[in-house]
Design a protein around this motif. Structure first.
Motif: not given
Lengths: 542, 307
Positions: B58-79
């Motif tokens: 539901d968030k804007p795309l750039w925010q999704q990408y930022a969150t995603y990238m932030g998570n990736v660096f902690t080893g969290d690729f989502g569900t």
């Protein structure tokens, strides 16, 4: 089986030369203690395996093996018969008293009680659990509090459900619905053990139910091993030692494995193999009707398709489709031309009425042309049939339908296919009301009731009324039919409602779909249920 | 050499972000993934909204990408949509595909280079012509035809191997799929080696080596092959990434539950987390493989080291 052993030997010999890789069991479990195990093709379930969250065949297959509900649909007739239900009583088709049989337990030893059902239903209905089949509980009183259409829920439990004692509970519906008891065989209404609520993650890794099979091991995405549960109290005990469900990335590979003797059962013969299947398998090929109908729906939110007289155009289009030829040449008779809007699996008593569509479903190019002209011609001069191109070889038949329409109208540009890349995108466009013309609409029944083929699809603002068709007469007849306590009269009212659908050609019925399966020489008593799922517990393995 | 490696590593950063962003955009352009989750029917709006919130759609795309990238660096690729962690999917998919790729590369190196040396040293002879013709056939026949044909012949008709690979997919079971996957590249490796070898055969240093009276074996392996392998190594290096990502056809035919399969499922179900996660890792594989190739150059030809 001999071929398999030889094959594995050869593979191992080669492997030893490379780097002694694991060639141990392989896992087909031939001749295991407690009856032979059969292997069957499977697809990766789309959602976590929870009764109220499983809305596709692959997950449904497993639920059908590890759960038994209040009712069960007869694998041959589709009729709902009592399973765990001792009795389901009602005087007004709105308040039901349900008594649960004693002596049933889950495979972990816990007793199945009235609470097992009430807790499971409350869980399934609750918005915060994201259950995709939550709408099944929409008839129960208090659903709008537990699952509001917007905002947050104001209650955690359905006010219409009450536990009376250990083995009795009552259900109060929001409206009269005489068919309600017959819906209770659907997996969403299955009982759940405490373990489901106390350690949900562990339960998902290895589901526990009360059906004839238990889950022995589950490797997500590749295999689930189910074994016969010896303590199963029901009358439909498993006649084999168990079933190994193996995930196949492609139904063609599963079919090849069947031919090579590595797999016992495929329940989806790929379209490309339909030409050879009879010579490959002989009478070990099953092709039986399932509760699935394919139709074309129309965008009624688009004025061009919803103006007076447009029903003539729609009827004309229906008459321009040569169903017989397409089902024979493209589908190799695994589809049957539809002559009503339900399915043959309902049977005459259940509401199936062949020929209800009448001349509107007969191929008649001359009248088709005339009707479309009378109705003001095709909106925009061209029919664009939208479908998703990623699965189900929809392209072939949509192109064939368009050819048929073009030939009938004598215009090579009258109809074109409009493919959409993925199913998700297809659904997305349907949801956003962006259909340029008729679109593919497949319907697989949830339970074998005529109500399920009509109400969700054509009732005003119903859950699957994707074309937004709306008709007062139809709605009124459906309401009357649901309120009617007499089964036969109720069915007749539904058929009258179906006639309204016909007169307006709300959707063009195309064909009834069959379930197809093939099996190895080891198996006998293989059958497909009306839901096109193999009746696993009846299969015998030699 | 050290500075060279650092420079190469720095170059990888923008490539990594650029390519993942592109994939992110492409998957999102396809529309709302939740729409396809409820089968042939529409998800009820309340559940759909909640799912969207849960997956952050539901968030804007750039925010999704930022969150995603932030998570990736902690080893969290989502569900993934089926409730599994994407890292869990990776843990099952990558080992299988790596094994498959290893088998394929092994075929390329052993068979490809051997055939290349054989033909390169015997140019114009019947062996050369036969192998050339064979490679032409292999290159011109699509992988899925080779795959299905081998599966039908070896698996069904003769019963030598199983037509499908079991989930654990040991090396032994991956020989035939590996060969199919390697086939086209193998033909290219053969041809590359052959041409490169034939060219260098006429060069001065080889003539010198022969004139010095070095044994033939030594001339071929130490002098001729070492220099001729540079284009071949480049090809194989870049091919590793291509094999891992492009195994989708082979994996489908032989029912291998690897990266190709997961990607295919992810795309079909429009599962952003799965697709972007796997592609992110594949991009890394590509980058590392290219780095290794460049470093190998330096080993093979010391002149490049100082460039």
């Amino acid at each position: 089986m001999r071929a398999v052993t030889r094959a594995r030997g050869a593979a191992c010999a080669v492997a030893a030369a490379l780097a002694a890789a694991g060639c141990g069991g392989g896992g087909s479990g031939s001749g295991a203690a407690g009856g032979a195990v059969l292997s069957s093709s499977w697809g990766d379930p789309q959602n976590p395996l929870e009764p109220a969250n499983t809305n596709e065949v692959q997950g449904g297959k497993v639920l059908d093996m590890i759960f038994r509900g209040l009712k069960k649909y007869d694998p041959r007739t589709g009729k709902a018969t009592d399973m765990l239900a001792e009795s389901i009583d009602t005087k007004d088709s709105r308040n039901f008293t349900i008594r649960v049989k004693r002596g049933w337990t889950f495979s972990d030893g816990e007793k199945v009680t009235a609470r097992s059902f009430v807790d499971a239903w409350n869980y399934g209905a609750s918005l915060k659990h994201n259950q995709k089949n939550a709408y099944f509980f929409g008839y129960v009183d208090g659903y709008d509090k537990v699952h509001p259409s917007s905002g947050t829920q104001t209650a955690d439990t359905l006010s219409g459900l009450k536990v009376v004692d250990d083995h009795t509970f009552t259900v109060r519906l929001r409206q009269t619905f005489s068919g309600f008891p017959d819906t209770l065989g659907y997996a969403a209404f299955a009982p759940l053990p405490r373990a489901f609520f106390t350690d949900h993650a562990a339960w998902l890794r290895k589901p526990v139910g009360n059906g004839p099979y238990t889950v022995e091991s589950y490797m997500r995405g590749s295999q689930m091993s189910l074994r016969k549960w010896d303590g199963y109290p029901g009358p439909d005990k498993a006649r084999n030692g168990g079933v190994d469900l193996k995930v196949y990335t492609d139904s063609n590979t599963a079919y090849t494995d069947l031919l090579a003797g590595n797999l016992d059962l495929v329940d989806d013969v790929p379209a490309a193999q339909l030409k050879n299947v009879r010579s490959d398998l002989g009478d070990r090929y099953i092709n039986t009707p399932a509760g699935i109908i394919q139709t074309f729906a129309f965008p009624y939110y688009d004025k061009a398709w919803n103006k007076p007289g447009a029903e003539k155009v729609r009827t004309g289009l229906s008459m321009a489709i040569n169903r017989k030829q397409i089902t024979e040449t493209i589908f190799d008779r695994t589809r049957t031309p539809a002559t009503d809007w339900t399915s043959p699996v309902l049977g005459a008593d259940g509401g199936y009425k062949p020929g209800l569509c009448g001349g509107a479903c007969d191929y008649d190019p001359a009248r088709a042309k005339k009707l479309i002209k009378e109705g003001g011609g095709i909106p925009g001069g061209q029919v664009r049939i939208t479908y998703n191109a990623d699965t189900g070889s929809h392209k072939e038949w949509v192109d064939a339908v368009c050819n048929s329409i073009n030939n009938a109208l004598g215009d090579s540009k009258a109809c074109v296919g409009n493919p959409v890349g993925t199913f998700a995108d297809f659904r997305n466009r349907i949801g956003r009301h962006r259909m340029p013309g008729p679109f593919r609409a497949g319907w697989q029944m949830d339970y074998p009731l005529i109500q399920n083929f009509l109400q969700p699809l054509y009732y005003t603002d119903a859950s699957s009324n994707d074309g937004k068709w709306s008709n007062k007469d139809f709605d009124r007849l459906v309401d009357q039919a649901n309120a009617e306590t007499d089964q036969a009269r109720s069915v007749r009212l539904f058929q009258q409602a179906e006639e309204v659908v016909r007169d307006h050609m709300a959707a063009i019925p195309l064909w009834y779909q069959n379930g197809s399966a093939g099996y190895s020489e080891r198996l006998s008593d293989v059958a497909l249920s009306p839901f096109s799922v193999p009746v696993y517990n009846e299969i015998k393995v030699s | 050499m050290g500075r060279y490696v650092v420079r190469r590593l720095l170059q990888m950063v923008p490539v990594f972000f650029g390519s993942t962003l592109l994939i992110f955009l492409m998957v999102n352009v396809m529309g709302d993934p939740v729409a396809g989750l409820c089968g042939e029917r529409q998800c009820d709006p309340a559940t759909a909204d909640q799912l969207r919130r849960e997956f952050g759609l539901d968030k804007p795309l750039w925010q999704q990408y930022a969150t995603y990238m932030g998570n990736v660096f902690t080893g969290d690729f989502g569900t993934a949509f089926n409730g599994q962690q994407v890292t869990e999917l990776m843990a099952t998919a990558f080992p299988v595909t790596i094994r498959l790729t290893a088998v394929a590369v092994l075929f390329e190196v052993v068979v490809g280079i051997t055939l290349g040396v054989l033909t390169g040293l015997r140019r114009g002879r019947p062996v050369d012509t036969t192998v050339l013709l064979l490679t032409l056939v292999v290159i011109s026949v699509p992988t899925f035809v080779t795959g299905l044909l081998l599966q039908l012949l070896l698996g069904v008709k003769w019963g030598w191997v199983r037509p499908s690979v079991p989930p654990d997919a040991g090396f032994g079971e991956l020989i035939v799929p590996g060969l199919v996957l390697a086939s086209v590249s193998l033909a290219y490796v053969t041809r590359l080696t052959r041409t490169s070898l034939a060219e260098n055969k006429r060069s001065d240093y080889v003539r010198t080596a022969v004139a010095k009276g070095l044994p033939r074996r030594r001339v071929v392996t130490r002098h001729l092959l070492r220099n001729s392998l540079i284009p071949v190594v480049t090809f194989i290096g870049t091919d590793i990434g291509a094999l891992m990502g492009g195994a989708i056809v082979t994996e489908r035919i032989f029912n291998i539950h690897g990266v190709g399969y997961q990607l295919y499922q992810g795309i079909l179900r429009q599962n952003t987390q799965t697709v972007v996660g796997f592609v992110t890792v594949l991009v890394l594989v590509f980058l590392v493989a290219n780095l290794v190739v460049d470093l190998l150059y330096a080993v093979l030809d010391p002149r490049i080291r100082y460039a």
